[in-house]
Design a protein around this motif. Structure first.
Motif, PDB file in Angstrom:
ATOM      1  N   ILE A   1      47.196  37.560  37.790  1.00 34.35           N
ATOM      2  CA  ILE A   1      45.851  37.288  37.294  1.00 34.35           C
ATOM      3  C   ILE A   1      45.405  35.881  37.687  1.00 34.35           C
ATOM      4  N   ALA A   2      44.239  35.774  38.278  1.00 35.68           N
ATOM      5  CA  ALA A   2      43.620  34.468  38.512  1.00 35.68           C
ATOM      6  C   ALA A   2      42.444  34.398  37.537  1.00 35.68           C
ATOM      7  N   PRO A   3      42.636  33.703  36.390  1.00 37.05           N
ATOM      8  CA  PRO A   3      41.623  33.759  35.328  1.00 37.05           C
ATOM      9  C   PRO A   3      40.228  33.394  35.837  1.00 37.05           C
ATOM     10  N   GLY A   4      39.274  34.224  35.478  1.00 36.04           N
ATOM     11  CA  GLY A   4      37.881  33.998  35.895  1.00 36.04           C
ATOM     12  C   GLY A   4      37.579  34.500  37.284  1.00 36.04           C
TER      13      GLY A   4
ATOM     14  N   ALA B   1      42.111  42.712  36.566  1.00 35.44           N
ATOM     15  CA  ALA B   1      40.799  42.043  36.591  1.00 35.44           C
ATOM     16  C   ALA B   1      40.157  42.057  35.202  1.00 35.44           C
ATOM     17  N   THR B   2      40.479  43.069  34.414  1.00 31.03           N
ATOM     18  CA  THR B   2      39.968  43.122  33.037  1.00 31.03           C
ATOM     19  C   THR B   2      40.496  41.923  32.241  1.00 31.03           C
ATOM     20  N   LEU B   3      41.741  41.551  32.499  1.00 34.32           N
ATOM     21  CA  LEU B   3      42.295  40.349  31.846  1.00 34.32           C
ATOM     22  C   LEU B   3      41.639  39.080  32.409  1.00 34.32           C
ATOM     23  N   ALA B   4      41.420  39.076  33.725  1.00 40.13           N
ATOM     24  CA  ALA B   4      40.812  37.896  34.373  1.00 40.13           C
ATOM     25  C   ALA B   4      39.375  37.688  33.908  1.00 40.13           C
ATOM     26  N   ASN B   5      38.761  38.788  33.461  1.00 40.19           N
ATOM     27  CA  ASN B   5      37.333  38.779  33.140  1.00 40.19           C
ATOM     28  C   ASN B   5      37.101  38.734  31.624  1.00 40.19           C
TER      29      ASN B   5
ATOM     30  N   THR C   1      27.902  37.242  36.967  1.00 46.21           N
ATOM     31  CA  THR C   1      28.978  36.993  37.906  1.00 46.21           C
ATOM     32  C   THR C   1      29.688  35.711  37.474  1.00 46.21           C
ATOM     33  N   SER C   2      31.015  35.726  37.500  1.00 47.57           N
ATOM     34  CA  SER C   2      31.742  34.516  37.148  1.00 47.57           C
ATOM     35  C   SER C   2      31.434  33.426  38.162  1.00 47.57           C
ATOM     36  N   PRO C   3      31.222  32.186  37.710  1.00 47.57           N
ATOM     37  CA  PRO C   3      30.930  31.106  38.656  1.00 47.57           C
ATOM     38  C   PRO C   3      32.109  30.802  39.579  1.00 47.57           C
ATOM     39  N   VAL C   4      33.312  31.257  39.207  1.00 48.40           N
ATOM     40  CA  VAL C   4      34.453  30.969  40.074  1.00 48.40           C
ATOM     41  C   VAL C   4      34.966  32.202  40.818  1.00 48.40           C
ATOM     42  N   ALA C   5      34.223  33.298  40.760  1.00 51.67           N
ATOM     43  CA  ALA C   5      34.649  34.483  41.515  1.00 51.67           C
ATOM     44  C   ALA C   5      34.658  34.113  43.000  1.00 51.67           C
ATOM     45  N   PRO C   6      35.733  34.481  43.713  1.00 57.45           N
ATOM     46  CA  PRO C   6      35.835  34.062  45.111  1.00 57.45           C
ATOM     47  C   PRO C   6      34.881  34.853  46.009  1.00 57.45           C
ATOM     48  N   SER C   7      34.607  34.312  47.180  1.00 52.88           N
ATOM     49  CA  SER C   7      33.755  35.058  48.098  1.00 52.88           C
ATOM     50  C   SER C   7      34.605  36.096  48.824  1.00 52.88           C
TER      51      SER C   7
END
Ligand code: GLN
Length: 358
Positions: free
Chosen positions: A305-308, A246-250, A33-39
């Motif tokens: 896109i919100a990167p990460g 999200a594929t770009l963000a990830n 899981t990305s450490p900055v993925a929002p809740s």
């Protein structure tokens, strides 16, 4: 109302809310899981607020230079968020398939980079703002590169011409398959859109011939326009579009399938290009107000896109003068500000005290 009937009603409302926010957290085994993925809670409330706030907005008007788009119901409105840890939130007309249009340009660019390497694509297409409409002829004549960048029509047609294949069908199938991998689902052509656009795309054919004059197109010009027209006619719903984002963000990995679809090292080039030209001659204002790489299409979709963290996709057919969905811009701006997602703001990476208010 009896207590029993009230209980049933409450349960039904709860079920409806749950259904509209269908969640599939962490469906890919072993994926970090990305450490900055929002809740989920953070995002859910803000997206709903934005949806309600702009639902009855009627500014702008459908694109009409492609006959099919003029008759799409202007009231259609859908919003979806897909996070890098594969949570999905969606609201409104989420099953409606609209044509991806210019948003396709981002993914053909990614495929061209995968085939040729970023440097060659940069040399052949460039990445400069045109400051003109997306289908501008003067931009092709006056810009030193002629192609401008991969997100205006001329540069996009030239980018499509870079895709290899034994014949037009092979190239087209490769492109469609690549988009499907980014969406994590099989995508298809909306034949009626393709026919409508193919019958009215003399302007794009003219751009392709002009590029040929400057030796800035890399396959047969009309074949390239035809494949480009098909790629613009691919149908997506907002959830599929948000997952493509999200594929770009990830870092290029589809959060649903876990597949590395886009090369990790190409992501910054793609996002930089989206910041510079994703909303055409509206890109400067968009960067100023929102600060997220995004791409619009005249079909009414925008993905940001919100990167990460993830991506938000909004569909609303009414467009502004530059060809960008008005509702989509308003919703994304609202959500991005409330959640502090502006990539130029230090608060987007958790530094406190710089929060902007909408
Ligand atoms: N297919 C459209 C065109 O070539 C795409 C334009 C857009 O979405 N801005 O004009």
């Amino acid at each position: 109302m009896s207590t029993e009937r009230m209980r049933v009603k409450t349960l039904l409302v709860a079920l409806l809310v749950a259904a509209s926010f269908a969640s599939a957290p962490l469906s890919v085994p072993g994926q970090k899981t990305s450490p900055v993925a929002p809740s989920r809670q953070q995002v859910e409330a803000v997206v709903r607020e934005a949806y309600d706030k702009f639902r009855s907005d009627t500014s702008g008007k459908n694109a009409d230079y492609i006959p099919y788009l003029a008759q799409v119901d202007s009231k259609l409105f859908g919003v979806a968020v897909v996070t890098t840890d594969n949570q999905t939130l969606s609201l409104g007309d989420i099953d409606y398939s609209f044509s991806i249009q210019s948003i396709s340009k981002v993914y053909t660019l990614a495929l061209a980079m995968q085939e040729l390497g970023a440097d060659k694509v940069f040399q052949r297409i460039g990445s400069e703002p045109t400051g003109r409409a997306f289908n501008s002829v003067p931009a092709v004549v006056e810009m030193p590169t002629h192609t401008g960048n991969p997100l205006v029509n001329a540069g996009a047609i030239a980018t499509t011409s870079l895709i290899s294949g034994g014949n037009a069908d092979e190239k087209w199938n490769k492109i469609l398959n690549f988009y499907s991998k980014a969406a994590g689902e099989k995508l298809t052509l909306i034949d009626e859109v393709y026919k409508s656009e193919a019958a009215t795309n003399a302007g794009n054919k003219a751009l392709s011939m002009l590029l040929a004059k400057y030796e800035r197109i890399y396959a047969d010009p009309f074949e390239s326009v035809d494949i480009y027209t098909k790629q613009c006619s691919v149908g997506v719903n907002v959830v599929q579009l948000a997952r493509m984002g999200a594929t770009l963000a990830n870092n290029g990995v589809n959060p649903k399938t876990g597949e590395q679809v886009i090369k990790r090292e190409d992501i910054p080039y793609i996002l930089a290009t989206m910041t510079m030209a994703g909303l055409y001659d509206g890109s400067g204002g968009w960067a100023w107000h929102v600060g997220l790489p995004a791409k619009s299409g005249v079909g009414g979709g925008i993905v940001a896109i919100a990167p990460g963290k993830g991506a938000i996709a909004v569909f609303g057919p009414r467009l502004d003068e530059a060809g960008n969905s008005v509702k989509a811009q308003k919703v994304i701006e609202y959500v991005a500000r409330k959640l502090d997602y502006n990539i130029y703001s230090p608060s987007s990476v958790g530094l406190k005290g710089t929060r902007q208010q909408p």
